[in-house]
Structure formats: C-alpha cells, structure tokens
Design an enzyme around this catalytic site. Structure first.
Site, short mmCIF file in Angstrom:
data_model
loop_
_atom_site.label_atom_id
_atom_site.label_comp_id
_atom_site.label_asym_id
_atom_site.label_seq_id
_atom_site.Cartn_x
_atom_site.Cartn_y
_atom_site.Cartn_z
N HIS A 166 -8.71 -5.68 4.54
CA HIS A 166 -8.10 -4.39 5.16
C HIS A 166 -6.77 -4.06 4.57
O HIS A 166 -5.74 -4.78 4.66
CB HIS A 166 -8.12 -4.54 6.67
CG HIS A 166 -9.13 -4.66 7.34
ND1 HIS A 166 -9.44 -5.63 8.59
CD2 HIS A 166 -10.57 -4.31 7.02
CE1 HIS A 166 -10.64 -5.99 8.89
NE2 HIS A 166 -11.43 -4.79 8.05
N GLU A 169 -3.25 -3.51 5.58
CA GLU A 169 -2.61 -4.60 6.27
C GLU A 169 -1.77 -5.27 5.39
O GLU A 169 -1.83 -6.63 4.95
CB GLU A 169 -3.65 -5.70 7.14
CG GLU A 169 -4.35 -4.86 8.20
CD GLU A 169 -5.72 -5.61 8.66
OE1 GLU A 169 -6.38 -4.87 9.61
OE2 GLU A 169 -6.06 -6.62 8.15
N HIS A 259 -4.94 -11.17 8.47
CA HIS A 259 -5.18 -9.90 8.84
C HIS A 259 -3.92 -9.27 9.71
O HIS A 259 -2.75 -10.17 9.99
CB HIS A 259 -6.28 -9.51 9.69
CG HIS A 259 -7.60 -9.61 9.12
ND1 HIS A 259 -8.17 -8.51 8.80
CD2 HIS A 259 -8.43 -10.82 8.80
CE1 HIS A 259 -9.49 -8.82 8.03
NE2 HIS A 259 -9.59 -10.09 8.08
N GLU A 335 -4.06 -13.02 12.72
CA GLU A 335 -3.47 -11.71 12.98
C GLU A 335 -2.04 -11.74 13.20
O GLU A 335 -1.39 -12.35 13.86
CB GLU A 335 -4.32 -11.08 14.12
CG GLU A 335 -5.84 -10.94 14.20
CD GLU A 335 -6.42 -9.83 13.34
OE1 GLU A 335 -5.41 -8.95 12.85
OE2 GLU A 335 -7.62 -9.75 12.99
ZN ZN Z 1 -7.98 -6.77 9.60
#
Ligand code: ZN
Length: 388
Positions: A166, A169, A259, A335
């Site tokens: 992504h 990010e 992420h 994350e």
């Molecule tokens: Zn992500």
C-alpha cells in the site's frame, strides 16, 4: 497564495483558494480506483498568515475513522517533519496552521520518495553484503527491486520481508531502512549471527508506481496488491506475480509484510490463524516471536489489533495468509500507526519516519529468537518419523 502537488507522491485537489482562512481542498482518489486518504501538497505565499484548510471530502476517505485524533504532518524542507493541529468535524478535516515561511509542505504522513528508495537500494548494494536484483518492470516502467542478503546456502532459513504494498504507507519503507541499516552493520553481533543462519529476501517497495503517483492503496492499474496473492496477473498485479514466483523458487521459512494502519494508534501484528494449514507449532512460534518483540521494542504491544480470523476464514488473497499457508511457515502482517502510538505518544512528531526506522532495527531480535525453533520444525517436517 498558491498550492501545488505536481511532484513525487504529490496529491490534492484545490476547490477554492480565495482567502487564508478559507482554503478549500479535496482528497484526490488513487489514479485508477476510489481509494482516497493520502495527501501531499505545497502551500506558498502564506507566511505568518493564520491559515484554515478544509479537506471537504474527508468523510469519503477509505478510513474516515483515521481522521479522529489525527494531526497532519508538515515540513519546510521535506527533511524535518512535525505535526500541526487539526480536527475532524461534520465529515470535514480542518487544518489550522500559521506557516513561518513562504513555502511549506503538508502530508498525510512523512513521505518516503522514489529518490530515497533508489538511494536506499544503492547504498545497500555498496555495503558489499547485498545482491541487488530486478524482478521486472512495473506497469509504469519502474524497476521492482529485490535485495538478497546472506549466503543463499540450502541450510539457510529463508526470511522474506516485503513493504509498501500500500504505497501511502510510507512508514513501511522507513522501517525497511532501519532494518537494512542494522542487518548490514558488520559491528552488530545480532546481524552477524542472523547472517550465519538465514538468507534475507527484502522488497523495500512493492508498489513504486503507486508511491510516485501519490496513491493510498493501489498500483497504476488500480489493484490493491494485498488482495492479489491468490491469482496475480501480469496485466493487473505483476508486482505480486514476480515476488510469488521468486518465493516459490527460494522457499519461505519466515515472512513479514509491513503495513501502516490509518485508524489504530498502536504497533501490532496479525498472524495466520485462519488459514487451512495453520497448526499448533506455528501458533507456538507466533507466541515466541511476539514475546521477544515486546522485549525488543516498547513500541510493540499485543493488546490492540485486528480481530483474529476464525479457523478457515482467512482471506488467502492477502499476502500473509497466502504465504503462511502455501509455505506452512510463520508469517505476520506488521502494522504501524499513521497517528501515534497511544502507549508512548509524542505530541510534536506523532509516529514518524525515525520511529519506524527504529522499529525496523528492533525487529531483528524476535527474528533471531525464533530461528532455532523454525529449524527444528523444518527438520521434523522433513523427517516424518520424528513427527511431533
Ligand atoms: Zn496496508
């Protein structure tokens, strides 16, 4: 007064720019999908003027709850970033700030440019410890780069780490910069011990096209790469296709997919409990990894995170689930917050590039802690008579 965004990762739409206290803006969605949340623009000609900037369509963002308690990032030189006050009211993100110079940048998070990316992989290669290889050209014609670090002998455990599926990010590439810096430090005993046992395969940026285009979540074709792992295609998701092919060639013993989370103000991991091949030895490895991660970095916690998948309910189109299941290995999604770590908040900076970088350094410790156990697990899998 002027607002511009035609630069690497720039993104905003200007609705009205009539007065300092009524700057009206809109988030621009990803180039080929509806995802929106990333913004990055330059404001000029407003020095010492109290400015009120309203992002009118904030409620239509991919994660509207991401605006609650959110403070945008700002910088005069694009090197030193700090947070500025904002509030989310009636679906509008309102940023109130008085720039102290004629030119200032505002961004959803501290950016990590394509130029930084090229410097990162170039410097890694210069260490003499890295084999830099090209997996292919993206749809926009950029190189998808893989760093291989280690001896690549068959007895080595294969550690795969990918970041920035992504593209918005950006903290994930800061994380990789920290991880690489430590891993390539020949004075670091942990790095040397790791290199004795493992070969690392690292993709610092899975989505260079989306990164340069200023997308939040998708590549140039509008694909969310973290939903493409079951059936990647050359037309839609070549980035995943090539990485998957390379993984099938090397094998995978430990996988991390890095992420950032728009909403949750914590660092956390998610494992593979919902995949068909999930077994007790993997659960034990997950626990041990997390225990050592807690010791390695007070920024990590294991209380807040995503709800665990029920058995068999994992979405195998996501990288961690697909890799963990296909290679029957320890696999985590990691994350980091866009906002801040609520357990160790920093009011001036929030979560930022340097904190992500330090977390990347710290991750080597839990990796080291589980390598012997992974080796034993592999040995028992290879020898059915010793099945436990
Ligand atoms: Zn992500």
């Amino acid at each position: 007064m002027k607002i511009s965004s035609t630069f690497d990762a720039g993104s905003i739409e200007v609705v009205a720019l009539d007065s300092f206290d009524d700057i009206r803006l809109r988030l621009r969605p990803d180039n080929a999908s509806d995802f929106a949340q990333w913004f990055y623009f330059r404001l000029q000609g407003a020095a010492y003027q109290p400015c009120t900037m309203r992002i009118l369509n904030a409620a239509d963002a991919a994660y509207p709850e991401g605006w609650v308690d959110y403070q945008p990032c700002a910088s005069y030189d694009r090197v030193n970033w700090f947070r500025v006050p904002a509030r989310y009211e009636d679906g509008v993100l309102i940023i109130e700030h008085t720039p102290l110079a004629s030119s200032i940048y505002y961004a959803y998070f501290e950016p990590y440019s394509y130029e930084q990316h090229l410097r990162l992989i170039g410097e890694a290669q210069s260490s003499g410890l890295v084999q830099l290889s090209d997996l292919g050209s993206t749809l926009d014609g950029r190189d998808l780069s893989l760093l291989t670090i280690g001896h690549e002998v068959s007895s080595d455990l294969k550690v795969w780490i990918i970041a920035r599926q992504h593209p918005g990010e950006t903290m994930t590439e800061w994380f990789i910069e920290g991880l690489l810096g430590r891993l390539l430090d020949t004075h670091d005993s942990l790095a040397r011990a790791l290199m004795d046992k493992a070969t690392f395969y690292i993709v610092p940026n899975m989505n260079p096209d989306g990164s340069v285009r200023g997308n939040l979540r998708t590549n140039a074709a509008g694909a969310n790469l973290n939903r493409e792992w079951l059936t990647p295609s050359a037309e839609r998701s070549p980035e995943v296709l090539w990485v998957r092919e390379k993984m099938q060639e090397t094998g995978v013993d430990l996988f991390l997919d890095i992420h950032g989370d728009e909403s949750l103000p914590y660092v956390f991991v998610a494992g593979t409990e919902g995949t068909p091949n999930y077994r007790a030895p993997i659960a034990a490895l997950e626990d041990k990894f997390k225990q050592h991660f807690l010791l390695a970095s007070p920024d990590f916690q294991d209380e807040h995170g995503y709800a665990k998948d029920a058995p068999g309910e994992a979405n195998l189109s996501m990288a961690t689930a697909w890799v963990g299941n296909a290679f029957e290995c320890l696999a985590f999604t990691l994350e980091m917050p866009f906002k801040d770590n609520a357990n160790l908040p920093d009011d001036d900076m929030g979560w930022n590039g340097q904190r992500s970088l330090r977390l990347g350094e710290a991750i080597l410790q839990p990796i080291y802690a589980v390598l012997n156990d992974i080796q034993l697990l592999r040995a028992s899998q290879d020898d059915p008579s010793s099945a436990v």
